[in-house]
Design an enzyme around this catalytic site. Structure first.
Site, short mmCIF file in Angstrom:
data_model
loop_
_atom_site.label_atom_id
_atom_site.label_comp_id
_atom_site.label_asym_id
_atom_site.label_seq_id
_atom_site.Cartn_x
_atom_site.Cartn_y
_atom_site.Cartn_z
N CYS A 139 0.84 -1.21 0.00
CA CYS A 139 0.00 0.00 0.00
C CYS A 139 0.87 1.25 0.00
CB CYS A 139 -0.95 -0.01 1.19
SG CYS A 139 -2.41 -0.97 0.83
N ASN A 204 0.54 -4.46 -6.25
CA ASN A 204 -0.31 -3.57 -5.48
C ASN A 204 -0.43 -2.27 -6.31
OD1 ASN A 204 -1.67 -2.15 -3.31
ND2 ASN A 204 -0.82 -3.70 -1.96
N CYS A 347 -11.85 0.66 -45.11
CA CYS A 347 -11.34 2.01 -44.86
C CYS A 347 -12.47 3.03 -44.95
CB CYS A 347 -10.24 2.33 -45.89
SG CYS A 347 -9.60 4.00 -45.74
N CYS A 350 -10.87 8.32 -43.13
CA CYS A 350 -10.75 9.39 -42.13
C CYS A 350 -9.38 10.05 -42.21
CB CYS A 350 -10.98 8.85 -40.72
SG CYS A 350 -9.73 7.69 -40.15
N CYS A 382 7.45 1.86 -45.84
CA CYS A 382 6.91 1.38 -44.55
C CYS A 382 7.97 0.59 -43.79
CB CYS A 382 5.69 0.49 -44.82
SG CYS A 382 5.00 -0.28 -43.33
N CYS A 385 6.16 -0.11 -38.45
CA CYS A 385 6.16 0.30 -37.03
C CYS A 385 4.85 0.03 -36.32
CB CYS A 385 6.53 1.77 -36.89
SG CYS A 385 5.21 2.92 -37.35
N CYS A 388 0.03 3.08 -37.51
CA CYS A 388 -1.22 3.25 -38.24
C CYS A 388 -2.29 2.28 -37.74
CB CYS A 388 -1.00 3.10 -39.74
SG CYS A 388 -0.21 1.55 -40.20
#
Ligand SMILES: Cc1cc2nc3c(=O)[nH]c(=O)nc-3n(C[C@H](O)[C@H](O)[C@H](O)COP(=O)(O)O)c2cc1C
Length: 438
Positions: A139, A204, A347, A350, A382, A385, A388
């Site tokens: 705690c 904890n 898709c 956006c 690309c 990674c 996306c």
């Protein structure tokens, strides 16, 4: 159907789901209903030494973080250990254990860091018929200012010392509950192991301030205009807890030390992940506080269904299965290649993948093609990674496709990844044997 009976350091329970020490386990009324709902065991809300009970704040004791859908993601509390008299708790524990002999009942204990205090409370707890004890060295608020809780858990020498006393003065299995408020979780685990603990449990709660009221400038929860750091738990802490469990599970110095996994467990899947990383069972607090005791029924059914689907007959087929796959970065295979692919049917245009990639990654996603909004991954740019995938609001729209090393990009005619003919001896591999310079 899969057998999910659990045997944790000799403590048997019908399933691996225990309620962690916290408000859901602070009285017989709760624990009785928890057992009725199906929980395999409980760790009773932490007991303190005989004497005047601790006094909690009389105002708000929780702060929180929510997702956009108002789902509770993180909970912060400034509650202390039980504020009920010791004798009342002990009597109730004894009665509950008699009523539910097939369930695990563990006593969580926190008393001052001296031998007499531990020696005094252990026989009282043993008399209840409890199956084991959990030492609350975790705690992070209130009690730690009084030299208990995480004030002990942050000093490996104290941990080892107290565990030794407990092993000396009780026959009950000892589970040492660790604080995550420490740099290297392996050190307290090693200390507990050296003291002879039967198991560790973690995590904890994590030191935290969840928010500040910008009118009163008080941290929240605010007690008359002042706040104090609290302990953070719930889904937000799961990744931290998983890593700490894995760190202990794969540490050669604590190899084989049983672990009870705690931290953000809300679904059967969370529980299975903890067990795969080496936890022998799991404990749950925030999920029960958010959704009620019956959530365990989803956990039991989900775990059994998944085990049946995968052909795992018992929990031993799952526990520790992912541990060998946790490794240091330097051992990762740089010859492994995966590239993002956007499913044009899913898709919604956006553009979030494009913005993320353009502004902060590798400029590998188109936004316009022939004057039309069109988002597509340029494989040669690309680096795989995965950003996306994580920012895309449509699940499954962008996926990572593993490619064989040396695959030729159709557009550029170039290999999409460097080809390391023999990775184990390649000079880019930090683990490759060093070749002496001529
Ligand atoms: C309100 C509250 C009170 C708690 N009290 C205790 C306690 O008395 N003893 C203890 O060992 N842990 C206590 N905890 C910590 C939980 O047992 C658990 O370790 C932590 O909440 C992480 O699990 P979770 O993410 O499932 O909530 C408490 C947690 C909460 C939210």
């Amino acid at each position: 159907m899969a057998d999910i009976r659990n045997n944790f350091v000799g403590i048997k329970s019908p399933n691996p789901f225990w309620l962690a020490s916290a408000p859901p386990t602070d009285k017989a009324y709760n624990v009785e209903r928890a057992f009725k709902a199906g929980w395999g065991g409980v760790v009773w809300k932490t007991l303190g030494e005989e004497g005047p009970p601790v006094v909690n704040v009389n105002g708000p004791r929780y702060g929180a973080i929510w997702g956009a859908d108002r789902r509770l993601l993180g909970l912060n509390n400034i509650e202390l250990i039980t504020d009920r008299p010791l004798q009342v708790n002990l009597q109730e524990m004894k009665q509950v254990k008699m009523n539910w002999p097939d369930r695990a009942l563990i006593a969580s204990i926190m008393v001052p860091c001296n031998e007499e205090s531990w020696k005094a409370i252990l026989p009282l707890v043993e008399e209840t018929g409890a199956d084991g004890i959990e030492l609350n060295f975790g705690c992070p608020h209130g009690m730690s200012e009084r030299g208990m809780g995480s004030a002990v858990g942050q000093v490996p020498e104290y941990i080892e010392m107290v565990v030794r006393w407990c092993k000396q003065y009780t026959r009950m299995p000892v589970i040492t509950k660790l604080t995550p408020n420490i740099t290297d979780i392996r050190r307290p685990a090693r200390a507990a192991h050296a003291g002879g603990t039967d198991a560790v449990s973690l995590i904890n709660t994590i030191n935290s301030i969840t928010s500040v009221d910008l009118d009163s400038f008080s941290p929240e929860p605010s007690i008359g205009g002042k706040g104090s750091h609290g302990g953070y738990c719930g889904p937000a802490v799961k990744p931290i807890a998983l890593n700490m469990v894995a760190e202990i599970a794969r540490d050669p110095e604590t190899h084989g030390l049983p672990i009870s996994g705690i931290g953000g467990i809300t679904t059967w899947r969370d529980a299975a992940e903890f067990m795969a990383l080496g936890a022998g069972n799991v404990q749950v607090c925030t999920a029960a506080m958010t959704y009620g005791f019956k959530i365990v029924q989803e956990m039991i059914a989900g775990l059994k269904n998944w085990m049946d689907e995968k052909g795992h007959a018992t929990l031993d087929d799952v526990i520790g299965r992912a541990t060998p796959n946790v490794t240091d970065w330097k051992f990762l295979n740089l010859n492994y290649v995966a590239k993002a692919r956007i499913n044009q049917d899913l898709c919604i245009k956006c553009g979030r993948c494009h913005i993320a990639c353009e502004d902060t990654s590798h400029q590998a996603i188109t936004s316009m093609v022939d004057g039309v909004r069109h988002f597509e991954v340029m494989e040669d740019e690309c680096v795989g990674c995965n950003l996306c995938v994580n920012v895309c609001p449509v699940q499954g729209c962008i996926t990572m496709e593993p490619l064989a090393a040396g695959v030729i990009d159709q557009r550029t005619g170039q290999p999409v990844s460097p080809v390391y003919a023999n990775w184990t001896t390649h000079p880019n591999n930090p683990m490759a044997p060093k070749v002496a310079a001529e």
